[in-house]
Design an enzyme around this catalytic site. Structure first.
Site, short mmCIF file in Angstrom:
data_model
loop_
_atom_site.label_atom_id
_atom_site.label_comp_id
_atom_site.label_asym_id
_atom_site.label_seq_id
_atom_site.Cartn_x
_atom_site.Cartn_y
_atom_site.Cartn_z
N ALA A 196 -59.13 -80.40 49.75
CA ALA A 196 -59.26 -81.85 49.80
C ALA A 196 -59.97 -82.27 48.52
CB ALA A 196 -60.09 -82.27 51.01
N CYS A 197 -59.58 -83.42 47.99
CA CYS A 197 -60.19 -83.91 46.75
C CYS A 197 -60.39 -85.41 46.90
CB CYS A 197 -59.29 -83.61 45.56
SG CYS A 197 -60.00 -84.08 43.97
N VAL A 198 -61.62 -85.86 46.68
CA VAL A 198 -61.94 -87.28 46.81
C VAL A 198 -62.76 -87.74 45.61
CG1 VAL A 198 -61.90 -87.23 49.34
CG2 VAL A 198 -64.05 -86.86 48.12
N VAL A 242 -63.41 -80.83 47.07
CA VAL A 242 -63.67 -81.24 45.69
C VAL A 242 -64.09 -82.71 45.68
CG1 VAL A 242 -62.69 -81.52 43.37
CG2 VAL A 242 -61.88 -79.65 44.85
#
Length: 129
Positions: A106-108, A79
């Site tokens: 994963a989210c960044v 994401v």
């Protein structure tokens, strides 16, 4: 091992330009889905994070299902959020799609290449037949 490419030359970007990549690639039971933004017919939909998150996730799931996989086969989701303040709103939307079989994620925070709030991609797996 052979590689199957799904949706080759079908991805459309802004202005309905054909994008130079497959919507997904598949090999030995693994499906890699290209990043999906909240686009419909090559244009980003209006609205904030809520409608855009629904659209981006729906676009991703449509590719997964068109390749013969299901949401339960999704192993990992990546994401990218334009604004980190959208994290909690995005999580609420994400949970609606993955409550029964949550994937790793994963989210960044990232600046977007197109004018949108979110992009998602995924990797899915099912035993090769």
């Amino acid at each position: 091992m052979s590689i199957k490419r799904h949706g080759l030359n079908e991805s459309k970007g802004s202005g309905r330009q054909t994008l130079p990549f497959a919507k997904a690639t598949e090999a030995d039971g693994w499906l890699y889905v290209s990043g999906q933004t909240p686009m419909v017919d090559g244009e980003v939909i209006d609205g904030g994070i809520v409608p855009q998150a629904h659209q981006a996730i729906s676009n991703m799931i449509a590719i997964v299902e068109s390749a013969g996989y299901s949401v339960a086969d999704i192993m990992r989701v990546g994401v990218w959020l334009d604004d980190p303040r959208d994290f909690w709103s995005f999580n609420k939307i994400f949970a609606q799609y993955f409550a029964d079989s949550p994937p790793a994620r994963a989210c960044v925070q990232s600046a977007m290449v197109v004018d949108c709030k979110v992009e998602v991609d995924c990797i899915a797996y099912r035993k090769a037949t």
